[in-house]
Design a protein around this motif. Structure first.
Motif, mmCIF file in Angstrom:
data_model
loop_
_atom_site.group_PDB
_atom_site.id
_atom_site.type_symbol
_atom_site.label_atom_id
_atom_site.label_comp_id
_atom_site.label_asym_id
_atom_site.label_seq_id
_atom_site.Cartn_x
_atom_site.Cartn_y
_atom_site.Cartn_z
ATOM 1 N N LEU A 53 -3.207 11.589 16.652
ATOM 2 C CA LEU A 53 -1.834 12.073 16.486
ATOM 3 C C LEU A 53 -1.023 11.173 15.548
ATOM 4 O O LEU A 53 -0.148 11.642 14.832
ATOM 5 N N MET A 54 -1.351 9.887 15.580
ATOM 6 C CA MET A 54 -0.589 8.927 14.782
ATOM 7 C C MET A 54 -1.235 8.653 13.428
ATOM 8 O O MET A 54 -0.790 7.791 12.685
ATOM 9 N N GLY A 55 -2.313 9.374 13.111
ATOM 10 C CA GLY A 55 -2.961 9.191 11.815
ATOM 11 C C GLY A 55 -3.862 7.979 11.747
ATOM 12 O O GLY A 55 -4.120 7.446 10.673
ATOM 13 N N GLY A 56 -4.366 7.560 12.902
ATOM 14 C CA GLY A 56 -5.242 6.389 12.943
ATOM 15 C C GLY A 56 -6.658 6.733 12.517
ATOM 16 O O GLY A 56 -6.989 7.876 12.207
ATOM 17 N N ARG A 57 -7.505 5.736 12.516
ATOM 18 C CA ARG A 57 -8.904 5.911 12.130
ATOM 19 C C ARG A 57 -9.717 6.440 13.300
ATOM 20 O O ARG A 57 -9.464 6.084 14.440
ATOM 21 N N ASP A 58 -10.728 7.252 12.966
ATOM 22 C CA ASP A 58 -11.651 7.715 14.006
ATOM 23 C C ASP A 58 -12.542 6.581 14.474
ATOM 24 O O ASP A 58 -12.795 6.412 15.651
ATOM 25 N N LYS A 59 -13.038 5.813 13.520
ATOM 26 C CA LYS A 59 -13.940 4.706 13.820
ATOM 27 C C LYS A 59 -13.484 3.485 13.044
ATOM 28 O O LYS A 59 -12.926 3.590 11.970
ATOM 29 N N MET A 60 -13.794 2.357 13.584
ATOM 30 C CA MET A 60 -13.513 1.117 12.904
ATOM 31 C C MET A 60 -14.808 0.324 12.871
ATOM 32 O O MET A 60 -15.496 0.215 13.885
ATOM 33 N N VAL A 61 -15.148 -0.201 11.730
ATOM 34 C CA VAL A 61 -16.399 -0.917 11.567
ATOM 35 C C VAL A 61 -16.088 -2.340 11.108
ATOM 36 O O VAL A 61 -15.252 -2.554 10.242
ATOM 37 N N LYS A 62 -16.782 -3.268 11.696
ATOM 38 C CA LYS A 62 -16.616 -4.667 11.308
ATOM 39 C C LYS A 62 -17.830 -5.065 10.481
ATOM 40 O O LYS A 62 -18.963 -4.797 10.860
ATOM 41 N N LEU A 63 -17.571 -5.685 9.372
ATOM 42 C CA LEU A 63 -18.646 -6.134 8.501
ATOM 43 C C LEU A 63 -18.391 -7.590 8.152
ATOM 44 O O LEU A 63 -17.294 -7.953 7.736
ATOM 45 N N VAL A 64 -19.402 -8.398 8.352
ATOM 46 C CA VAL A 64 -19.310 -9.809 7.985
ATOM 47 C C VAL A 64 -20.314 -10.054 6.883
ATOM 48 O O VAL A 64 -21.499 -9.773 7.041
ATOM 49 N N TRP A 65 -19.842 -10.510 5.768
ATOM 50 C CA TRP A 65 -20.705 -10.784 4.627
ATOM 51 C C TRP A 65 -20.674 -12.274 4.365
ATOM 52 O O TRP A 65 -19.618 -12.862 4.173
ATOM 53 N N GLU A 66 -21.838 -12.860 4.397
ATOM 54 C CA GLU A 66 -21.950 -14.288 4.119
ATOM 55 C C GLU A 66 -22.587 -14.440 2.752
ATOM 56 O O GLU A 66 -23.713 -14.011 2.528
ATOM 57 N N PRO A 67 -21.854 -15.028 1.829
ATOM 58 C CA PRO A 67 -22.429 -15.179 0.492
ATOM 59 C C PRO A 67 -23.637 -16.104 0.518
ATOM 60 O O PRO A 67 -23.701 -17.041 1.303
ATOM 61 N N GLY A 68 -24.586 -15.790 -0.319
ATOM 62 C CA GLY A 68 -25.787 -16.616 -0.427
ATOM 63 C C GLY A 68 -25.536 -17.791 -1.359
ATOM 64 O O GLY A 68 -24.398 -18.091 -1.717
ATOM 65 N N PRO A 69 -26.596 -18.450 -1.778
ATOM 66 C CA PRO A 69 -26.423 -19.580 -2.685
ATOM 67 C C PRO A 69 -25.866 -19.085 -4.021
ATOM 68 O O PRO A 69 -26.006 -17.923 -4.382
ATOM 69 N N GLU A 70 -25.231 -19.983 -4.713
ATOM 70 C CA GLU A 70 -24.669 -19.624 -6.009
ATOM 71 C C GLU A 70 -25.774 -19.216 -6.966
ATOM 72 O O GLU A 70 -26.886 -19.746 -6.927
ATOM 73 N N LEU A 71 -25.463 -18.269 -7.815
ATOM 74 C CA LEU A 71 -26.439 -17.834 -8.812
ATOM 75 C C LEU A 71 -26.540 -18.893 -9.907
ATOM 76 O O LEU A 71 -25.552 -19.529 -10.263
ATOM 77 N N PRO A 72 -27.736 -19.078 -10.452
ATOM 78 C CA PRO A 72 -27.884 -20.075 -11.519
ATOM 79 C C PRO A 72 -27.208 -19.582 -12.808
ATOM 80 O O PRO A 72 -27.075 -18.387 -13.041
ATOM 81 N N ALA A 73 -26.800 -20.530 -13.615
ATOM 82 C CA ALA A 73 -26.218 -20.198 -14.915
ATOM 83 C C ALA A 73 -27.320 -19.660 -15.824
ATOM 84 O O ALA A 73 -28.510 -19.834 -15.561
ATOM 85 N N ASP A 74 -26.948 -18.994 -16.883
ATOM 86 C CA ASP A 74 -27.929 -18.449 -17.825
ATOM 87 C C ASP A 74 -28.862 -19.550 -18.305
ATOM 88 O O ASP A 74 -28.440 -20.628 -18.684
ATOM 89 N N GLY A 75 -30.148 -19.254 -18.251
ATOM 90 C CA GLY A 75 -31.149 -20.201 -18.740
ATOM 91 C C GLY A 75 -31.619 -21.191 -17.703
ATOM 92 O O GLY A 75 -32.590 -21.907 -17.918
ATOM 93 N N GLU A 76 -30.947 -21.265 -16.557
ATOM 94 C CA GLU A 76 -31.359 -22.201 -15.512
ATOM 95 C C GLU A 76 -32.251 -21.480 -14.511
ATOM 96 O O GLU A 76 -32.135 -20.286 -14.293
ATOM 97 N N GLU A 77 -33.157 -22.219 -13.914
ATOM 98 C CA GLU A 77 -34.024 -21.683 -12.875
ATOM 99 C C GLU A 77 -33.294 -21.811 -11.537
ATOM 100 O O GLU A 77 -32.660 -22.821 -11.260
#
Length: 95
Positions: A53-77
């Motif tokens: 009635l109040m225009g709320g959401r039907d479902k609410m989802v929680k997502l936790v994203w943990e970033p991985g290690p930093e990506l290497p710069a171009d040319g680096e392994e």
């Protein structure tokens, strides 16, 4: 903010309101200036209906994203990746 939200917020914040008897809770809801459908949903404990009635959401989802290690710069392994020792560094690659 709507009167419905204020009322629900007050119920959650005030310990005295959380101990109201069913009759006292009904009287409190009846005294609010709400749309009849919202009052009915509150009185019935139909929170999914009230949300709709109040225009709320039907479902609410929680997502936790943990970033991985930093990506290497171009040319680096990347860390932990080793070149194939069977290939000489100056050999042409067919990759």
């Amino acid at each position: 903010m709507s009167n419905t939200i204020r009322f629900l917020e007050a119920l959650g914040q005030d310990p005295a309101l959380s101990r109201l008897s069913p009759d006292q809770l009904r009287a409190a809801i009846e005294s609010l200036e709400l749309e009849p459908a919202q009052k009915s949903a509150l009185l019935a404990g139909d929170f999914a209906g009230l949300s709709q009635l109040m225009g709320g959401r039907d479902k609410m989802v929680k997502l936790v994203w943990e970033p991985g290690p930093e990506l290497p710069a171009d040319g680096e392994e990347p860390d932990g990746v080793q070149e194939d020792p069977s290939e000489p560094e100056d050999a042409p690659s067919d990759r």
